[in-house]
Design an enzyme around this catalytic site. Structure first.
Site, short mmCIF file in Angstrom:
data_model
loop_
_atom_site.label_atom_id
_atom_site.label_comp_id
_atom_site.label_asym_id
_atom_site.label_seq_id
_atom_site.Cartn_x
_atom_site.Cartn_y
_atom_site.Cartn_z
N SER A 129 -17.64 14.29 11.43
CA SER A 129 -16.86 14.75 12.49
C SER A 129 -17.74 15.30 13.64
O SER A 129 -17.39 15.14 14.96
CB SER A 129 -15.68 15.45 12.35
N LYS A 151 -5.08 12.34 13.15
CA LYS A 151 -6.19 12.12 14.07
C LYS A 151 -5.80 10.66 14.65
O LYS A 151 -5.34 10.60 15.44
CB LYS A 151 -7.61 12.02 13.31
N HIS A 182 -12.09 10.26 9.88
CA HIS A 182 -12.66 9.76 11.05
C HIS A 182 -13.12 8.41 10.89
O HIS A 182 -13.54 7.95 11.88
CB HIS A 182 -13.69 10.79 11.63
C1 LIG Z 1 -9.33 16.97 9.98
C2 LIG Z 1 -9.87 16.51 8.66
C3 LIG Z 1 -9.15 16.86 7.45
C4 LIG Z 1 -7.95 17.70 7.40
O1 LIG Z 1 -6.86 16.90 8.03
P1 LIG Z 1 -5.53 17.85 8.38
O2 LIG Z 1 -4.44 16.90 8.36
O3 LIG Z 1 -5.77 18.31 9.90
O4 LIG Z 1 -5.36 19.04 7.42
C5 LIG Z 1 -9.79 16.75 6.18
N1 LIG Z 1 -10.89 16.02 6.20
C6 LIG Z 1 -11.84 15.63 7.45
C7 LIG Z 1 -13.14 15.02 7.05
C8 LIG Z 1 -11.19 15.99 8.47
O5 LIG Z 1 -11.92 15.78 9.61
#
Ligand SMILES: *Cc1c(COP(=O)(O)O)cnc(C)c1O
Length: 405
Positions: free
Chosen positions: A192, A251, A220
């Site tokens: 990310s 996301k 992502h």
């Molecule tokens: C954002 C993210 C998470 C966590 O996800 P949430 O639903 O916000 O708890 C886990 N792994 C990665 C790689 C992330 O970027």
């Protein structure tokens, strides 16, 4: 100990946080790069202190946050089932939407079965903890997401880190590790902060040589890489498969929640072994319905994915041609690497003055000297938005002497 002493014992921790926050907030001008902004429901623009800015650091990759179909699916679920799920599924029960969502995720991920968690964070804690424990070894990339790191620590397994995206180093780490127990390798599909992609074929080869399971976190990658947004396996033309796939619904998917997908037997095991599934509340009805509707839209509208890929490649090309550093980015995430934390705050402020929001990422989130703006292209950015962003980023870069005028 009396109550006053109990609070006094906590004071050093709170003081350390206060010092850290102060060091981030020297001047009002710079602090402005942290001012809360409100993103418009149906565009890539955000209101910041009463002025409209182009938002270039959002995670809503598919641009579906305000989509009327997603909003009405969520509203209908709330009308039908109410606002909450009143507890964990083992006790409070599942609603049909939970099961429909899990079936859709399994289909989307091309796996036998899937299960949903309250967040991606919970999905990592639950899955890693359900796969490994004391006596087992888990190997993680140096840049693995915090939820993977926390899941490994909570599991009680031996944790070994290998150099970022370096399958050769993983190979040597595995050769040196004690044999026996479960061996698990966990990586992010897309990182990310850098927008680079894990070398899945090489990792698969090393895992097979050393008898290890391979798990990928598609947070992502879903909706972003692969010709129809199905993630890292599709990106590598389905040449190899991971053993366990996991992701978030917060996301590209404009909801909340996490998921894991794999063989039916594994998911059946995790339903009893994943502690956040057993001890934390299930997805609310509206969240489940929003996620389900989004996956259906993604199936029907792969052009959203194509747009993200095309426009992010174009933006990266314009910026690198002009001398900006974007690291190994190959995806919608494009880091604009500036250097020191201080210069990065200045650059963010200059971009904001040009009408574009790019959020700074500084130490300790990234290594010292590699502070950056973390840019992400979404399906909501039009071609004209990307042109405008490129112009603003370059203008600010010249003003801050990041590139020569
Ligand atoms: C954002 C993210 C998470 C966590 O996800 P949430 O639903 O916000 O708890 C886990 N792994 C990665 C790689 C992330 O970027």
């Amino acid at each position: 100990m009396n109550p006053v002493q109990a609070w006094a014992a906590l004071e050093p921790k709170m003081a350390a946080t206060r010092r850290r926050v102060q060091s981030l907030e020297w001047e009002p001008e710079r602090r402005n790069s942290f001012v809360p902004y409100t993103v418009e429901r149906d565009s890539a623009y955000a209101d910041l202190e009463g002025t409209r800015h182009l938002m270039m650091s959002g995670y809503s990759y598919l641009g579906l946050t305000g989509d009327p179909r997603v909003v009405s699916a969520a509203t209908a679920a709330m009308e039908r089932y109410g606002t909450g799920n009143h507890g964990v599924r083992a006790l409070a029960g599942s609603i049909p939407l939970h099961e429909e969502l899990e079936e859709e995720i399994a289909r989307f991920a091309d796996r036998e079965a899937a299960m949903a968690f309250g967040s991606g964070y919970a999905a990592n804690i639950g899955t890693v903890g359900g796969l490994v424990g004391p006596g087992d070894t888990v190997f993680i990339d140096k840049y693995a997401h915090a939820s993977i790191v926390d899941g490994c620590q909570l599991s009680g397994a031996t944790v070994t880190r290998f150099r970022h995206n370096d399958a050769g180093h993983l190979d040597r780490r595995m050769a040196a590790a004690s044999p026996g127990g479960v061996r698990l390798v966990v990586v992010d599909s897309v990182y990310s902060m850098d927008g680079d992609i894990a070398p899945l074929p090489e990792l698969r080869r090393v895992c097979d040589e050393h008898g290890a399971l391979l798990m990928v976190d598609e947070a992502h990658a879903l909706g972003v890489i692969g010709s129809t947004g199905r993630g890292i396996e599709e990106h590598f033309d389905h040449a190899v498969r991971a053993d366990v796939k996991l992701g978030t619904l917060s996301k590209a998917v404009p909801s909340m929640g996490g998921w894991v997908a794999g063989p039916a037997e594994l998911i059946a095991h995790l339903r009893y072994a994943a502690r956040p599934f057993l001890f934390s509340a299930a997805l609310a009805p509206a969240q489940s319905a929003a996620a389900l509707e989004t996956l259906r839209i993604l199936n029907a509208e792969p052009e959203r994915v194509t747009h993200i890929q095309k426009e992010s490649a174009r933006l990266r090309e314009i910026l690198t041609q002009a001398g900006m550093r974007t690291g190994d980015s190959r995806t919608a995430v494009i880091p604009l690497i500036i250097g020191s934390d201080e210069d990065t705050y200045d650059y963010a402020t200059a971009c904001r003055r040009s009408g574009v929001i790019g959020l700074p990422v500084v130490t300790p989130a990234v290594p010292n000297g590699l502070a950056r703006l973390r840019i992400a292209v979404t399906a909501q950015h039009t071609k004209a938005d990307i042109d405008l962003a490129a112009e603003a980023f370059l203008e600010a870069a010249r003003a801050c002497r990041v590139i020569s005028a």
